[in-house]
Design a protein around this motif. Sequence first.
Motif, PDB file in Angstrom:
ATOM      1  N   LYS A 119      97.273  38.281  14.507  1.00 47.95           N
ATOM      2  CA  LYS A 119      96.054  37.676  13.970  1.00 47.95           C
ATOM      3  C   LYS A 119      94.975  38.756  13.881  1.00 47.95           C
ATOM      4  CE  LYS A 119      93.280  33.585  14.512  1.00 47.95           C
ATOM      5  NZ  LYS A 119      92.997  32.416  15.334  1.00 47.95           N
ATOM      6  N   THR A 120      94.429  38.921  12.692  1.00 46.19           N
ATOM      7  CA  THR A 120      93.369  39.918  12.529  1.00 46.19           C
ATOM      8  C   THR A 120      92.038  39.293  12.948  1.00 46.19           C
ATOM      9  OG1 THR A 120      93.026  39.268  10.233  1.00 46.19           O
ATOM     10  CG2 THR A 120      94.552  41.075  10.631  1.00 46.19           C
ATOM     11  N   PRO A 121      91.242  40.020  13.681  1.00 50.73           N
ATOM     12  CA  PRO A 121      89.954  39.470  14.103  1.00 50.73           C
ATOM     13  C   PRO A 121      89.009  39.329  12.920  1.00 50.73           C
ATOM     14  CG  PRO A 121      90.136  41.761  14.766  1.00 50.73           C
ATOM     15  CD  PRO A 121      91.461  41.361  14.186  1.00 50.73           C
ATOM     16  N   GLU A 122      88.246  38.248  12.929  1.00 48.36           N
ATOM     17  CA  GLU A 122      87.281  38.029  11.857  1.00 48.36           C
ATOM     18  C   GLU A 122      86.124  39.006  12.003  1.00 48.36           C
ATOM     19  OE1 GLU A 122      85.991  34.045  11.390  1.00 48.36           O
ATOM     20  OE2 GLU A 122      87.983  33.225  11.713  1.00 48.36           O
ATOM     21  N   PRO A 123      85.669  39.562  10.884  1.00 47.79           N
ATOM     22  CA  PRO A 123      84.538  40.490  10.977  1.00 47.79           C
ATOM     23  C   PRO A 123      83.261  39.730  11.350  1.00 47.79           C
ATOM     24  CG  PRO A 123      85.106  40.082   8.693  1.00 47.79           C
ATOM     25  CD  PRO A 123      86.146  39.410   9.529  1.00 47.79           C
ATOM     26  N   THR A 124      82.439  40.352  12.152  1.00 45.07           N
ATOM     27  CA  THR A 124      81.185  39.706  12.530  1.00 45.07           C
ATOM     28  C   THR A 124      80.219  39.776  11.357  1.00 45.07           C
ATOM     29  OG1 THR A 124      80.353  41.764  13.444  1.00 45.07           O
ATOM     30  CG2 THR A 124      81.434  40.268  14.976  1.00 45.07           C
ATOM     31  N   PRO A 125      79.526  38.682  11.060  1.00 46.97           N
ATOM     32  CA  PRO A 125      78.601  38.686   9.921  1.00 46.97           C
ATOM     33  C   PRO A 125      77.399  39.585  10.208  1.00 46.97           C
ATOM     34  CG  PRO A 125      78.522  36.585  11.075  1.00 46.97           C
ATOM     35  CD  PRO A 125      79.611  37.384  11.698  1.00 46.97           C
ATOM     36  N   ALA A 126      76.870  40.153   9.156  1.00 46.10           N
ATOM     37  CA  ALA A 126      75.717  41.042   9.290  1.00 46.10           C
ATOM     38  C   ALA A 126      74.469  40.218   9.624  1.00 46.10           C
ATOM     39  CB  ALA A 126      75.503  41.797   7.987  1.00 46.10           C
ATOM     40  N   GLN A 127      73.535  40.832  10.337  1.00 45.54           N
ATOM     41  CA  GLN A 127      72.288  40.156  10.687  1.00 45.54           C
ATOM     42  C   GLN A 127      71.362  40.085   9.485  1.00 45.54           C
ATOM     43  OE1 GLN A 127      70.456  42.149  13.947  1.00 45.54           O
ATOM     44  NE2 GLN A 127      71.755  41.195  15.457  1.00 45.54           N
ATOM     45  N   CYS A 128      70.542  39.060   9.468  1.00 47.00           N
ATOM     46  CA  CYS A 128      69.545  38.893   8.414  1.00 47.00           C
ATOM     47  C   CYS A 128      68.511  40.005   8.540  1.00 47.00           C
ATOM     48  CB  CYS A 128      68.879  37.529   8.549  1.00 47.00           C
ATOM     49  SG  CYS A 128      67.556  37.221   7.377  1.00 47.00           S
ATOM     50  N   SER A 129      68.160  40.619   7.410  1.00 46.41           N
ATOM     51  CA  SER A 129      67.219  41.739   7.447  1.00 46.41           C
ATOM     52  C   SER A 129      65.776  41.277   7.633  1.00 46.41           C
ATOM     53  CB  SER A 129      67.331  42.548   6.154  1.00 46.41           C
ATOM     54  OG  SER A 129      66.990  41.736   5.040  1.00 46.41           O
ATOM     55  N   VAL A 130      65.475  40.037   7.308  1.00 48.81           N
ATOM     56  CA  VAL A 130      64.104  39.540   7.412  1.00 48.81           C
ATOM     57  C   VAL A 130      63.756  39.186   8.860  1.00 48.81           C
ATOM     58  CG1 VAL A 130      62.512  37.745   6.648  1.00 48.81           C
ATOM     59  CG2 VAL A 130      64.165  38.696   5.053  1.00 48.81           C
ATOM     60  N   CYS A 131      64.627  38.415   9.524  1.00 48.50           N
ATOM     61  CA  CYS A 131      64.324  37.930  10.882  1.00 48.50           C
ATOM     62  C   CYS A 131      65.036  38.727  11.964  1.00 48.50           C
ATOM     63  CB  CYS A 131      64.687  36.461  10.996  1.00 48.50           C
ATOM     64  SG  CYS A 131      66.457  36.126  10.841  1.00 48.50           S
ATOM     65  N   LYS A 132      65.811  39.725  11.601  1.00 49.18           N
ATOM     66  CA  LYS A 132      66.561  40.583  12.533  1.00 49.18           C
ATOM     67  C   LYS A 132      67.565  39.794  13.375  1.00 49.18           C
ATOM     68  CE  LYS A 132      63.938  44.152  11.467  1.00 49.18           C
ATOM     69  NZ  LYS A 132      63.294  43.742  10.244  1.00 49.18           N
ATOM     70  N   GLY A 133      68.101  38.696  12.812  1.00 46.29           N
ATOM     71  CA  GLY A 133      69.143  37.928  13.488  1.00 46.29           C
ATOM     72  C   GLY A 133      68.641  36.833  14.410  1.00 46.29           C
ATOM     73  N   THR A 134      67.337  36.617  14.516  1.00 45.06           N
ATOM     74  CA  THR A 134      66.824  35.578  15.408  1.00 45.06           C
ATOM     75  C   THR A 134      66.743  34.216  14.742  1.00 45.06           C
ATOM     76  OG1 THR A 134      64.524  36.008  14.822  1.00 45.06           O
ATOM     77  CG2 THR A 134      65.424  37.237  16.684  1.00 45.06           C
ATOM     78  N   GLY A 135      66.587  34.166  13.418  1.00 42.11           N
ATOM     79  CA  GLY A 135      66.458  32.902  12.710  1.00 42.11           C
ATOM     80  C   GLY A 135      65.027  32.411  12.612  1.00 42.11           C
ATOM     81  N   GLU A 136      64.093  33.138  13.216  1.00 41.81           N
ATOM     82  CA  GLU A 136      62.682  32.750  13.182  1.00 41.81           C
ATOM     83  C   GLU A 136      61.823  33.919  12.717  1.00 41.81           C
ATOM     84  OE1 GLU A 136      61.663  31.500  17.121  1.00 41.81           O
ATOM     85  OE2 GLU A 136      62.476  29.498  16.809  1.00 41.81           O
TER      86      GLU A 136
END
Length: 57
Positions: free
Chosen positions: A5-22
């Motif tokens: 099983k190949t590991p799923e690639p981790t999605p890139a972080q959002c450039s606007v919120c730096k991965g926080t969502g806020e």
Amino acid sequence: MAATKTPEPTPAQCSVCKGTGEVSRTVLVGRKRRAVGQQTGLCLNCLGSGEAPTDQP
């Protein structure tokens, strides 16, 4: 033969919120629109998920 099983690639972080969502927004009041502070809100680029949006449907 066992399937590997190949590991799923981790999605890139959002450039606007730096991965926080806020994101922080300045709060303006009065007729002269005086800045009084900051308020956090939902990132409209990633819709709060923190992951970079993709072009795939």
